[in-house]
Every structure is written in C-alpha cells, then in structure tokens.
Write a protein that holds these residues in place. Structure first.
Motif, PDB file in Angstrom:
ATOM      1  N   ALA A   1     -12.201 -30.325 -18.423  1.00 54.89           N
ATOM      2  CA  ALA A   1     -13.162 -29.942 -19.446  1.00 54.89           C
ATOM      3  C   ALA A   1     -12.370 -29.290 -20.660  1.00 54.89           C
ATOM      4  O   ALA A   1     -12.655 -29.201 -21.612  1.00 54.89           O
ATOM      5  CB  ALA A   1     -14.181 -28.893 -18.748  1.00 54.89           C
ATOM      6  N   ALA A   2     -11.113 -28.259 -20.194  1.00 58.11           N
ATOM      7  CA  ALA A   2     -10.432 -27.858 -21.053  1.00 58.11           C
ATOM      8  C   ALA A   2      -9.498 -28.647 -21.745  1.00 58.11           C
ATOM      9  O   ALA A   2      -9.479 -28.599 -23.044  1.00 58.11           O
ATOM     10  CB  ALA A   2      -9.469 -26.643 -20.099  1.00 58.11           C
ATOM     11  N   LEU A   3      -9.203 -29.800 -21.156  1.00 55.97           N
ATOM     12  CA  LEU A   3      -8.501 -30.898 -21.883  1.00 55.97           C
ATOM     13  C   LEU A   3      -9.187 -31.267 -22.953  1.00 55.97           C
ATOM     14  O   LEU A   3      -8.800 -31.590 -24.172  1.00 55.97           O
ATOM     15  CB  LEU A   3      -7.840 -31.917 -20.848  1.00 55.97           C
ATOM     16  CG  LEU A   3      -6.676 -31.545 -20.007  1.00 55.97           C
ATOM     17  CD1 LEU A   3      -6.381 -32.617 -19.059  1.00 55.97           C
ATOM     18  CD2 LEU A   3      -5.540 -31.331 -20.880  1.00 55.97           C
ATOM     19  N   ARG A   4     -10.521 -31.694 -22.395  1.00 54.93           N
ATOM     20  CA  ARG A   4     -11.419 -32.164 -23.474  1.00 54.93           C
ATOM     21  C   ARG A   4     -11.675 -31.365 -24.603  1.00 54.93           C
ATOM     22  O   ARG A   4     -12.095 -31.611 -25.942  1.00 54.93           O
ATOM     23  CB  ARG A   4     -12.565 -32.902 -22.869  1.00 54.93           C
ATOM     24  CG  ARG A   4     -12.430 -33.974 -22.079  1.00 54.93           C
ATOM     25  CD  ARG A   4     -13.673 -34.087 -20.960  1.00 54.93           C
ATOM     26  NE  ARG A   4     -14.859 -34.495 -21.460  1.00 54.93           N
ATOM     27  CZ  ARG A   4     -15.818 -34.287 -20.821  1.00 54.93           C
ATOM     28  NH1 ARG A   4     -16.264 -33.919 -19.399  1.00 54.93           N
ATOM     29  NH2 ARG A   4     -17.226 -34.708 -21.598  1.00 54.93           N
ATOM     30  N   GLY A   5     -11.765 -29.982 -24.424  1.00 56.72           N
ATOM     31  CA  GLY A   5     -12.178 -29.108 -25.526  1.00 56.72           C
ATOM     32  C   GLY A   5     -10.924 -28.902 -26.335  1.00 56.72           C
ATOM     33  O   GLY A   5     -11.229 -28.481 -27.541  1.00 56.72           O
ATOM     34  N   GLY A   6      -9.762 -29.391 -25.937  1.00 63.00           N
ATOM     35  CA  GLY A   6      -8.609 -29.348 -27.037  1.00 63.00           C
ATOM     36  C   GLY A   6      -8.518 -30.584 -27.693  1.00 63.00           C
ATOM     37  O   GLY A   6      -7.236 -30.775 -28.515  1.00 63.00           O
ATOM     38  N   PHE A   7      -9.208 -31.819 -27.556  1.00 64.44           N
ATOM     39  CA  PHE A   7      -9.152 -33.185 -28.302  1.00 64.44           C
ATOM     40  C   PHE A   7      -8.920 -33.101 -29.747  1.00 64.44           C
ATOM     41  O   PHE A   7      -7.927 -33.335 -30.246  1.00 64.44           O
ATOM     42  CB  PHE A   7     -10.237 -33.887 -28.091  1.00 64.44           C
ATOM     43  CG  PHE A   7     -10.267 -34.681 -26.540  1.00 64.44           C
ATOM     44  CD1 PHE A   7      -9.243 -34.229 -25.951  1.00 64.44           C
ATOM     45  CD2 PHE A   7     -11.416 -35.127 -26.108  1.00 64.44           C
ATOM     46  CE1 PHE A   7      -9.449 -35.075 -24.631  1.00 64.44           C
ATOM     47  CE2 PHE A   7     -11.351 -35.758 -24.898  1.00 64.44           C
ATOM     48  CZ  PHE A   7     -10.413 -35.664 -24.245  1.00 64.44           C
TER      49      PHE A   7
END
Length: 367
Positions: A248-254
């Motif tokens: 979720a954190a990775l996707r938040g930084g897309f």
C-alpha cells in the motif's frame, strides 16, 4: 516520559517473529555478496572480484545502468562496506544490522528501505518457516539482504552460490521488466514471496482438515496440535498483513516517484494476489477458532458423560451405605434388630435399591 533508545527498541522487536532458520553470521565470515549488472535491460554478470565501489561506478557511468547486490548470507562487514560506499543514514545502517523486524517501508533521503518476510511449509514437522529480507533501493541500484541466510523457498545459504543462482532466476529472468530496474527487481521479489504463500496455505488447510477428523474422532492429543497450528497461522497473518502495508505504501508513491505504468500494473496484480492470500489466512484462523470451540464442547460433553456415570454409581452405592449406616448404629431398640430374617432383609433391601437405581440410570443413559 523518556523515549526508549533505538537499541532498546530493536531488542524488543527481535522477539516479534520467530527465527527458526539461520540467525546470523560470525563477524569474520567470508562475504557471500554477488553483484549483477543490468545495462539497458540486458543482464551482465559482474566479475567475482567486483566491489561495491565498482558497482557504483558502473551505474554512475550511464543512467540506463542498474546494479543488483545480492547478499545471501550478509555479514556486518558487508553492511559497513555498503554504508560507506552509498553514504547511508546511520539509522538505516542500524536497521540493516538488526533482523527480527516487522514488514515495513521507510524512506531515508534517496534510499527506500523495505523489510519483507517469505514463508514455506515444512511438511515433515507440520511447521511454517520464515525468512526475512531487507531490501535497499536507490536510483539505479538495489541491495537485497537475506537476513536469515535463506532464500524465498528456504534454500540454505550455506551454499551461497546456489542461493545467488536462485536469486538470478527469480529476480532477473524477465528481460522486459529489467528495463524498469531497480523497481522491477523489487516487484519480482515481492511477487515471488506472495506466490510462495500459496503452498503454505495449502499445507495449513490440509492440517486443519486432519485436525477436524481428530476432533470428531475424540483424540485427546488434538488440542495441542490446534494450538500449534494456530500459532503458525498467526505468524503467517502477521507476515501477510505487514506485506500488505508495504504494498500500500509503494502504491501510494506511484505518482510522487514517477513509477512506470507497467510496474504499477504488476504491483497492483501482486497486491490483488496478496489480498486473496490474506483473506484465506483469516478464514483459516477463524475456522481453527471454531474447531477449538467445537473441541472444547466435545471435551465438556465427554466430561459430562463421565460425571453422569460417576454420579450414578455414587447414588447406587449410597443406598446400601445408608441402610448399613442406620443398622450400624448402637441402639438397643431398633426395628427387626433381633429378628432372624432381619439381616437377609437388610441385604436384600440394599441390593433391590441398588438394582432399581441402576435400571433408572440405564434408561436415562447415565450408565
């Protein structure tokens, strides 16, 4: 209130996850570092004597180049060398030196730090083992630390070259994705970890089915097995929920870090697979809780049956005891005391009373 030191915090976190596999390397151990180059999407195996500084120079020479540093069995010297070459933050270095951490994602300036855990099922022991990985991502470079000395599927890192070969096949076999390195390598690692959860769930599901048969079969040893399986499922649930937070954190930084669209799609697919895995783990935990409740109910029923039998026999024995106690009292004036048939009558009354109670309890299925 005084805040705990970082060292104390690490000591507390070290007990969060059980570490059954290899738990470290002696300080004087030989480095098992393996370096791989990706040049414009093409894999190049670096010479064995390549240093971290050489890898850094390779990536700085061309923006289309990426270096992968794989540490199958990392040593403190490996971490110190990498920290010096990459100028890592001291807190990040401390994290790299301490295993037993929860899955997480942190950013230190231009470095992305991830902690993830893989799992595999050990059929002989009916157990789930875990391996912890620390992933450090920088522009055009990525370092992967196998903190437990094992690869995703449990391959022992004592054979370091074997682990490195397995890492090449897992992380670097898709030439199309290598064009998006190092983020593509992170995706490949996370995807392999999530795929590895499926056999674990199958193994746990088989154990659960066996436990159900044991519960309804009345085996006394099943309770301990239920508790052990519950612990395995809880550990797996912690690993999957932590990895879900990382994704979720990775996707938040897309958008903030301009992640290529193909990688966004791939990471979304990994997140979907993990969501199904996490749901399945939750279902296993709930079903096991229900099995434990059923087992407790069955145990209580069996204890009730035993208590019925004990109570029935106690009542049967109470009748002759009562008659014997009355006629055992030292009184001169008692009915039938001097009658010739008094003794046979008392014994007969005892037997008749006991027989009547036995028939009653038998019909009530107490006996």
């Amino acid at each position: 209130m005084a805040q705990p030191s970082r060292e104390e915090s690490h000591s507390r976190r070290s007990g969060v996850f059980r570490r059954r596999a290899g738990t470290g390397t002696e300080p004087d151990a030989v480095s098992t570092r393996r370096i791989r180059y990706i040049d414009d999407g093409h894999l190049v195996v670096a010479p064995p004597e390549t240093s971290v500084e050489d890898a850094l120079a390779f990536t700085e020479a061309d923006e289309n180049r990426t270096a992968l540093l794989l540490y199958p069995k990392p040593t403190p010297e490996d971490v110190a060398e990498l920290a010096s070459a990459w100028e890592l933050h001291p807190l990040l270095v401390e994290d790299l030196l301490h295993a037993g951490q929860r899955p997480k994602l942190e950013r230190y300036e231009d470095a992305l730090f991830l902690v993830v855990r893989s799992a595999w099922y050990v059929d002989d022991a009916e157990d789930v083992d875990f391996a912890e990985f620390h992933i450090l991502v920088r522009p055009r470079a990525i370092a992967v630390f196998c903190q437990d000395g094992r690869w995703i599927d449990g391959l022992d890192a004592d054979d370091a070259s074997g682990a490195a070969d397995r890492g090449d096949r897992t992380l670097l076999e898709d030439a199309r994705l290598l064009q998006h390195a190092p983020e593509s390598i992170v995706y490949r690692l996370l995807d392999a970890i999530v795929d590895g959860y499926a056999p674990v769930i199958r193994g746990l599901a088989i154990d659960r089915e066996q436990i159900e048969r044991q519960v309804f079969g009345g085996e006394a040893s099943v309770t301990e097995r239920i508790y052990r399986l519950s612990q395995e499922i809880i550990d797996l649930q912690q690993a999957t929920s932590g990895l879900a937070d990382v994704l979720a954190a990775l996707r938040g930084g897309f958008h903030r870090y301009d992640i290529p669209d193909p990688l966004r799609t791939y990471l979304q697919d990994v997140a979907d697979h993990l969501s199904r895995v996490h749901t399945r783990v939750g279902e296993l935990r709930d079903s096991l809780a229900q099995i434990l409740t059923v087992n407790s109910t069955l145990v209580a029923q069996r204890q009730n049956e035993d208590m019925k039998k004990i109570s029935g026999w106690a009542a049967i024995l109470f009748a002759p005891t009562l008659i014997g106690a009355i006629y055992g009292m030292n009184f001169d004036n008692m009915p039938e005391l001097h009658w010739a048939f008094g003794y046979p009558l008392a014994v007969g009354a005892m037997l008749a009373f006991a027989l009547v109670l036995y028939v009653i309890f038998k019909r009530q299925k107490w006996m």
